[in-house]
Design an enzyme around this catalytic site. Structure first.
Site, PDB file in Angstrom:
ATOM      1  N   ASP A   1       1.068  -1.362  -0.144  1.00 24.64           N
ATOM      2  CA  ASP A   1      -0.185   0.047  -0.104  1.00 24.64           C
ATOM      3  C   ASP A   1       1.373   1.381   0.168  1.00 24.64           C
ATOM      4  O   ASP A   1       1.166   2.082  -0.813  1.00 24.64           O
ATOM      5  CB  ASP A   1      -1.047  -0.175   1.095  1.00 24.64           C
ATOM      6  CG  ASP A   1      -0.545  -0.379   2.502  1.00 24.64           C
ATOM      7  OD1 ASP A   1       0.929  -0.246   2.373  1.00 24.64           O
ATOM      8  OD2 ASP A   1      -0.622  -0.271   3.423  1.00 24.64           O
TER       9      ASP A   1
ATOM     10  N   ASP B   1       6.867   3.990   3.510  1.00 28.55           N
ATOM     11  CA  ASP B   1       7.018   5.518   4.555  1.00 28.55           C
ATOM     12  C   ASP B   1       9.094   5.418   4.432  1.00 28.55           C
ATOM     13  O   ASP B   1       9.335   5.773   4.233  1.00 28.55           O
ATOM     14  CB  ASP B   1       6.698   4.989   5.491  1.00 28.55           C
ATOM     15  CG  ASP B   1       7.303   6.065   6.618  1.00 28.55           C
ATOM     16  OD1 ASP B   1       7.413   7.188   6.251  1.00 28.55           O
ATOM     17  OD2 ASP B   1       5.909   6.098   7.326  1.00 28.55           O
ATOM     18  N   SER B   2       9.052   4.585   5.709  1.00 28.82           N
ATOM     19  CA  SER B   2      10.905   4.855   5.753  1.00 28.82           C
ATOM     20  C   SER B   2      11.064   3.444   4.882  1.00 28.82           C
ATOM     21  O   SER B   2      12.423   3.665   5.128  1.00 28.82           O
ATOM     22  CB  SER B   2      10.589   3.341   7.451  1.00 28.82           C
ATOM     23  OG  SER B   2      10.299   2.621   7.515  1.00 28.82           O
TER      24      SER B   2
ATOM     25  N   ASP C   1      -4.471   2.115   7.028  1.00 29.27           N
ATOM     26  CA  ASP C   1      -5.834   2.222   7.801  1.00 29.27           C
ATOM     27  C   ASP C   1      -4.809   3.428   9.081  1.00 29.27           C
ATOM     28  O   ASP C   1      -3.443   3.786   9.285  1.00 29.27           O
ATOM     29  CB  ASP C   1      -5.792   0.925   9.147  1.00 29.27           C
ATOM     30  CG  ASP C   1      -4.296   0.623   9.700  1.00 29.27           C
ATOM     31  OD1 ASP C   1      -3.575   0.861   9.175  1.00 29.27           O
ATOM     32  OD2 ASP C   1      -4.181   0.319  10.678  1.00 29.27           O
TER      33      ASP C   1
HETATM   34  P1  IMP Z   1       7.417   1.663   6.324  1.00 31.64           P
HETATM   35  O1  IMP Z   1       8.122   0.064   6.392  1.00 31.64           O
HETATM   36  O2  IMP Z   1       7.988   2.038   7.302  1.00 31.64           O
HETATM   37  O3  IMP Z   1       7.571   1.626   4.936  1.00 31.64           O
HETATM   38  O4  IMP Z   1       5.886   1.512   6.814  1.00 31.64           O
HETATM   39  C1  IMP Z   1       5.224   0.675   5.989  1.00 31.64           C
HETATM   40  C2  IMP Z   1       3.824   0.421   6.161  1.00 31.64           C
HETATM   41  O5  IMP Z   1       3.198   1.270   7.548  1.00 31.64           O
HETATM   42  C3  IMP Z   1       2.984   0.666   5.139  1.00 31.64           C
HETATM   43  O6  IMP Z   1       2.584  -1.189   5.004  1.00 31.64           O
HETATM   44  C4  IMP Z   1       1.663   0.639   6.454  1.00 31.64           C
HETATM   45  O7  IMP Z   1       1.530  -0.177   6.802  1.00 31.64           O
HETATM   46  C5  IMP Z   1       1.852   1.467   7.200  1.00 31.64           C
HETATM   47  N1  IMP Z   1       2.751   2.944   7.350  1.00 31.64           N
HETATM   48  C6  IMP Z   1       3.163   4.167   6.439  1.00 31.64           C
HETATM   49  N2  IMP Z   1       2.435   5.166   6.568  1.00 31.64           N
HETATM   50  C7  IMP Z   1       1.079   5.155   6.618  1.00 31.64           C
HETATM   51  C8  IMP Z   1       0.138   5.968   6.537  1.00 31.64           C
HETATM   52  O8  IMP Z   1       0.272   7.689   6.483  1.00 31.64           O
HETATM   53  N3  IMP Z   1      -0.678   5.718   6.520  1.00 31.64           N
HETATM   54  C9  IMP Z   1      -1.842   4.419   7.272  1.00 31.64           C
HETATM   55  N4  IMP Z   1      -0.571   3.832   7.443  1.00 31.64           N
HETATM   56  C10 IMP Z   1       1.153   3.671   6.747  1.00 31.64           C
HETATM   57 MG    MG Z   2      -1.010  -0.615   9.091  1.00 29.49          MG
END
Ligand code: IMP
Ligand code: MG
Length: 183
Positions: free
Chosen positions: A109, A112-113, A168
């Site tokens: 979806d 982010d990081s 969510d």
């Molecule tokens: P990452 O590992 O920091 O890239 O985070 C990714 C995961 O964090 C995604 O698969 C989402 O489940 C959740 N996430 C990150 N940003 C958002 C947001 O703005 N809304 C909802 N879920 C998010």
């Molecule tokens: Mg989530």
């Protein structure tokens, strides 16, 4: 009327603004489906949706792909809730069939990081699929290094907390047909 109209009252937290309406999402998802259709040579293609956030995107995306595909899911959670994420993941469900000799497309979806995807891509890569690529609907642009496998991307997203279309906030809002900012 507040952004999202009646939907705004469905999650217990006010929506700030609609960032991608249903029509914009539909158009871009159809384009991604065409890109994927054109990109793959013959051979088995398995789309693996990352749950739970990817479920709405995946459902629309597969219907925009005009070649044979198989569909499965992957469920993972980060170790040590509350701690600084190390990127270590516990895989709760993974496709029971071998990915060997298949083209694998991970469907996510939002990046982010980038830690979640990097860890999940590693899990799949170890099983030596024929190819591995990632399709993400949204990228916040905060990941210092995007995994090299990110080949299909829907939108560059603002650095806001986004909900709807599978995303969510505390398990609410996943059912919204658009994506909004909850601040
Ligand atoms: P990452 O590992 O920091 O890239 O985070 C990714 C995961 O964090 C995604 O698969 C989402 O489940 C959740 N996430 C990150 N940003 C958002 C947001 O703005 N809304 C909802 N879920 C998010
Ligand atoms: Mg989530």
């Amino acid at each position: 009327m507040s952004p999202g109209g009646e939907w705004a009252r469905t999650g217990g937290r006010p929506l700030q603004r609609v960032v991608y309406d249903a029509e914009t999402l539909g158009r871009r998802v159809r384009e991604l489906g065409q890109e994927i259709t054109r990109a793959y040579p013959d051979g088995p293609l398995l789309l693996i949706g990352l749950l739970k956030g990817g479920f709405v995107f995946l459902a629309d995306l597969v219907r925009a792909i005009e070649r044979p595909v198989q569909v499965d899911f992957l469920i993972a959670r980060s170790y040590g809730a509350g701690k600084v994420s190390s990127g270590a993941l516990e895989v709760l469900y993974r496709p029971p069939i071998s990915v060997l000799d298949k083209h694998i497309l991970l469907v996510e979806d939002i990046i982010d990081s980038g830690r979640t995807l990097a860890a999940l891509a590693e899990v799949i890569r170890e099983e030596q699929p024929r190819s591995l690529a990632i399709c993400a609907l949204l990228n916040k642009g905060l990941a210092p290094v995007l995994p090299a496998e990110v080949r299909f991307l829907g939108f560059q997203a603002p650095d806001a907390f986004l909900v709807g279309y599978g995303l969510d906030y505390a398990e609410e809002f996943r059912h919204l047909p658009f994506i909004a900012d909850v601040g």
